[in-house]
Write an enzyme that holds these catalytic residues in place. Structure first.
Site, short mmCIF file in Angstrom:
data_model
loop_
_atom_site.label_atom_id
_atom_site.label_comp_id
_atom_site.label_asym_id
_atom_site.label_seq_id
_atom_site.Cartn_x
_atom_site.Cartn_y
_atom_site.Cartn_z
N ASP A 593 -7.74 6.05 -9.80
CA ASP A 593 -6.42 6.71 -9.87
C ASP A 593 -6.42 8.08 -10.55
O ASP A 593 -5.37 8.52 -11.02
CB ASP A 593 -5.42 5.82 -10.62
CG ASP A 593 -5.23 4.46 -9.99
OD1 ASP A 593 -5.76 4.24 -8.88
OD2 ASP A 593 -4.56 3.61 -10.60
N ASP A 666 -8.91 1.53 -1.44
CA ASP A 666 -7.49 1.40 -1.15
C ASP A 666 -6.74 2.66 -1.56
O ASP A 666 -7.22 3.46 -2.35
CB ASP A 666 -6.88 0.17 -1.83
CG ASP A 666 -6.88 0.26 -3.35
OD1 ASP A 666 -6.28 1.19 -3.89
OD2 ASP A 666 -7.49 -0.60 -4.00
N GLU A 668 -2.98 2.62 -2.28
CA GLU A 668 -2.01 2.13 -3.26
C GLU A 668 -0.68 2.87 -3.23
O GLU A 668 0.34 2.28 -2.93
CB GLU A 668 -2.59 2.12 -4.68
CG GLU A 668 -1.73 1.35 -5.65
CD GLU A 668 -2.34 1.28 -7.05
OE1 GLU A 668 -1.71 0.66 -7.91
OE2 GLU A 668 -3.42 1.85 -7.26
N GLU A 672 2.34 9.20 -4.61
CA GLU A 672 1.63 9.84 -5.73
C GLU A 672 0.41 10.61 -5.23
O GLU A 672 -0.02 11.58 -5.87
CB GLU A 672 1.26 8.80 -6.77
CG GLU A 672 2.46 8.31 -7.57
CD GLU A 672 2.09 7.29 -8.62
OE1 GLU A 672 2.38 7.53 -9.80
OE2 GLU A 672 1.51 6.24 -8.25
#
Length: 832
Positions: A593, A666, A668, A672
């Site tokens: 992330d 992935d 997600e 964002e």
């Protein structure tokens, strides 16, 4: 036509019968069938494994926003915008709104005139910086994720790319190149192979999850999953066994090599060049006995007519009735002499070196002709180039290749995803073929025979800024700083309370993600006060607090300081080093992330620099480090890998870092992901970096399944809301009004008695997110929600402010008048 029977066997092999039929072009066609002694052993393995669970390594069940306590603000009852009456709200706006004047060269919107700037052609992939991280950021080389059997290389290692499963964990999870996947068999499944299994899944093999309740229109399935571990074709060798190892080398953004060695240190090997979209799976043999296996089982194998001198072709039919092609190109011209020794194994001569290529053929003679003319060459890596000119972005994929060489060498066969085909330009559209293969999550791929592709994206949002923006309007009129005086009065009353919050307390957290969200929230709040409410003195106090809060991070004094990881080469949280918890801060230390986390800091920094240009020089290097870590645009920067998160083949980023996964990478949160591109664009704008400013803006997805869920719950507001936040100018680009209308009407609209989850019944910060998202299609109703009396501040998540949401709705409301004006002008011109 002549029919003969030949017998061919290698020493130690079972003798099997081969039928011989003279085919076209006077070249023989040899068909082999499995020996009858092996025909029933074992059974075809066609079902694979279905992974229905959600892999949570490195993930937490925490919802994606902090929830600070914010004192309520009561809007005076006498205010014309305090009521929930839509008519009252509309009247308040319409009395203050000045209709724009329109001419052919410039459009005027409220207080500001906006003209379309002419932008010279710009090459996008230029380095942001190339210097080492500053000394106040500790360097360490003991990252807890081992670099498992990665051959040392001088360039930075990519952590979030499609091939990561081959150097993580047990190394036996799949790698998806699309439309194929590859998995190291590692002695598993029924035939206990140690080779590289190749699989392709058709749409009718998907497994669908339980249907949603009947209150959701269409009762869609919760998820669909493609089975894994179907070993259709396995590229192997007799020398491979339980001493074999899998290594990787030449790890780049779009490619890597995977190598199967009989044992560590062996010079014999099979090298698999892994390139996204490759049309044939290639194995390069060095001094091994060639073995081709199948867990689905061979029904028949025919020796086909050659299309190129020096290439041996085999037509394979498996027990699932699917057809594959095998091409063998020996380095010394030696016939591989593949013989079907059982219904699981084709075996060739020992000490063989050359290239083996495998392809699935669903298109009969047409597909075979296409593959024939591309066999013998294979991609090894890809070079990417991109440029912008005005509002148009152009990018090029150009593959480096190996194999047959010469004036008449074949062109590469590569598979294009649907979004590629839509953007093809120049000669590329004419290189498409009728050959199609299903992908796991990206639709149907089209085979393209070309060594390079050209793609064009028109209508880039070059005019997008910090203020409300509406992509459906004509250029020059899509951004506004105008709010009505009545709206400003309401917003200022709310802002007085929110700007008084303790910014330091809300931002100094043990999570880069939550800290960044809070900083971004306060930055948008300060911007709204300064630019949208035209109160620079009022905003200045908040800006000063914001700069102090930001300095805690730019000086690396936060609770878990950042460190520069010299092993994988990246900027990571020290959280997992200190706590031993790989899931600390959503797995940031393991490269999960980063584009989500760092986007919020970059966005906050862009606003601060916009409002205080002198602040820029003291903080530019640190913010640039965040950009370089998540999205380094140049291979000349040797401190970070090129484009860590964004995948230029797929057209979006991958969130998962150094965690093994049965379903691979992935996405997600698509919103964002787009937010990072927006934040980087705005940082480029304030720093004067035109390459970054014009970087294309991209649009719970895995490589092998689509699952309507989140890591923190299955509520519908979670599932939809995670793809909404944060609500900022880019949102109207990535969330089309037609989609929002359908989503709101069918699921969240309180006025629809059939809506399963009316937004009015949802609690917590998700309620605010849903109503802020509503501003994109119904700003008046959105405004009424946020301006209501006795507003419950628990409806605002810790990553947003009520001030921004009010300003957002008010700005979007003004656009509705402008859109009406343009529609009337167009109608009048048409009528004339």
């Amino acid at each position: 036509m002549m029919h003969l029977h030949l017998v061919h066997a290698l020493p130690g092999q079972v003798i099997n019968e081969i039928s011989f039929t003279t085919g076209p072009f006077n070249q023989p066609s040899l068909t082999q069938y499995p020996p009858t002694t092996t025909i029933n052993q074992p059974s075809p393995a066609t079902s694979g494994i279905i992974n229905t669970g959600l892999e949570t390594d490195g993930r937490t069940s925490i919802q994606p926003f902090p929830t600070p306590s914010v004192p309520p603000v009561t809007i005076p009852t006498g205010s014309p915008l305090a009521t929930s009456s839509s008519n009252t709200s509309a009247a308040a706006y319409s009395k203050s709104f000045t209709s724009p004047k329109i001419n052919s060269t410039r459009r005027y919107f409220g207080r500001r005139a906006v003209g379309q700037a002419m932008i010279d052609q710009t090459e996008v992939f230029q380095p942001v910086a190339t210097q080492a991280p500053p000394r106040h950021i500790l360097q360490r080389g003991d990252h807890p994720a081992p670099r498992l059997n990665i051959v040392p290389q001088s360039s930075p290692l990519s952590t979030n790319k499609f091939y990561a499963n081959f150097f993580l964990g047990s190394q036996d999870q799949g790698v998806w190149t699309h439309p194929y996947s590859l998995t190291w068999s590692k002695g598993t499944r029924s035939i206990r192979s140690w080779g590289m299994a190749v699989s392709h899944i058709d749409a009718d093999q998907r497994v669908f999850g339980p249907r949603a309740s009947s209150d959701v229109p269409g009762s869609p399935a919760q998820y669909y999953i493609n089975p894994v571990a179907i070993q259709s074709i396995i590229i192997s060798a007799t020398e491979l066994g339980n001493s074999s190892i899998l290594t990787t080398d030449s790890l780049q953004a779009f490619s890597a090599n995977a190598n199967l060695l009989p044992q560590a240190g062996s010079s014999s090997r099979i090298t698999f060049p892994l390139v996204q979209g490759m049309g044939l799976i290639t194995g390069v043999y060095t001094n091994l006995q060639l073995v081709i296996q199948s867990g689905v089982l061979f029904r028949s194998v025919s020796v086909g007519a050659r299309s190129w001198s020096g290439i041996f072709k085999y037509q394979i039919t498996l027990e699932d009735n699917k057809s594959w092609l095998l091409y063998a190109t020996p380095h010394n011209g030696q016939d591989p002499q593949l013989s079907l020794v059982s219904n699981t194994e084709l075996r060739g001569v020992p000490n063989w070196s050359g290239v083996v290529q495998i392809a699935k053929n669903p298109s009969g003679s047409t597909g075979e002709y296409i593959y024939d003319n591309a066999a013998g060459v294979y991609p090894t890596s890809m070079d990417l180039a991109a440029s912008t000119f005005g509002q148009t972005g152009t990018y090029h994929f150009e593959w480096r290749k190996a194999g047959l060489t010469g004036a008449n060498e074949p062109k590469l066969l590569m598979f294009a995803l649907p979004h590629h085909v839509e953007s093809f330009a120049g000669p590329t559209p004419f290189a498409r073929t009728p050959l199609r293969l299903q992908t796991t999550t990206k639709g149907i791929a089209t085979a393209v025979v070309a060594d390079s592709w050209t793609l064009v994206e028109a209508n880039l949002p070059v005019d997008m800024g910090f203020s409300p923006w509406n992509g459906s309007l004509p250029r020059g009129s899509r951004s506004t700083t105008y709010l009505s005086p009545t709206a400003i009065d309401i917003i200022n009353k709310v802002a007085e309370s929110e700007i008084a919050q303790d910014m330091g307390n809300q931002t100094d957290l043990d999570s880069m993600y939550f800290s960044g969200k809070a900083l971004s929230k306060f930055a948008a709040l300060v911007y709204a006060i300064h630019k949208l409410c035209d109160e620079p003195d009022f905003a200045r106090v908040g800006l000063s607090q914001l700069k102090v809060a930001f300095a805690k991070f730019s000086t690396n004094q936060q609770r878990y300081p950042l460190v520069y990881d010299t092993a994988w080469k990246g900027l990571v949280s020290s959280g997992a080093y200190i706590t031993g918890n790989a899931g600390q801060d959503f797995g940031n230390t393991y490269y999960n992330d980063h584009h989500f986390h760092y986007a919020y800091f970059i966005h906050a920094a862009a606003i601060i620099a916009h409002l205080d240009p002198q602040w820029l020089q003291m903080n530019k290097e640190w913010v640039n480090l965040l950009v370089r870590d998540a999205a380094n645009p140049s291979t000349s920067d040797q401190y970070f890998p090129f484009s860590r998160a964004f995948d230029w083949y797929h057209g979006h980023s991958w969130a998962k870092g150094l965690f093994e996964s049965a379903d691979a990478k992935d996405e997600e949160s698509s919103s964002e992901d787009a937010f990072f591109a927006y934040a980087m664009k705005m940082w480029g704008k304030v720093t004067g970096d035109s390459n970054m400013h014009l970087h294309p803006l991209s649009i719970q997805l895995f490589e092998n399944k689509v699952d309507a869920t989140t890591y923190f719950g299955t509520n519908r507001e979670y599932i939809h809301g995670i793809h909404m936040l944060p609500l900022l100018p880019y949102s109207s680009l990535t969330r089309p009004s037609s989609f929002i209308t359908q989503e709101w009407t069918q699921i969240f609209d309180p006025s629809n008695p059939s809506a399963p989850n009316p937004a009015s019944t949802i609690q917590g910060g998700w309620k605010g997110i849903l109503y802020a998202n509503l501003a994109l299609i119904d700003p008046r109703q959105s405004w009424d929600f946020f301006a209501q009396e006795n507003f419950d501040m628990s409806w605002i998540d810790g990553g947003a402010s009520r001030t921004w949401y009010l300003a957002w709705a008010a700005g979007m409301f003004c656009f509705s008048f402008l859109l009406l004006e343009f529609l009337l002008v167009d109608w009048k011109m048409t009528a004339a």
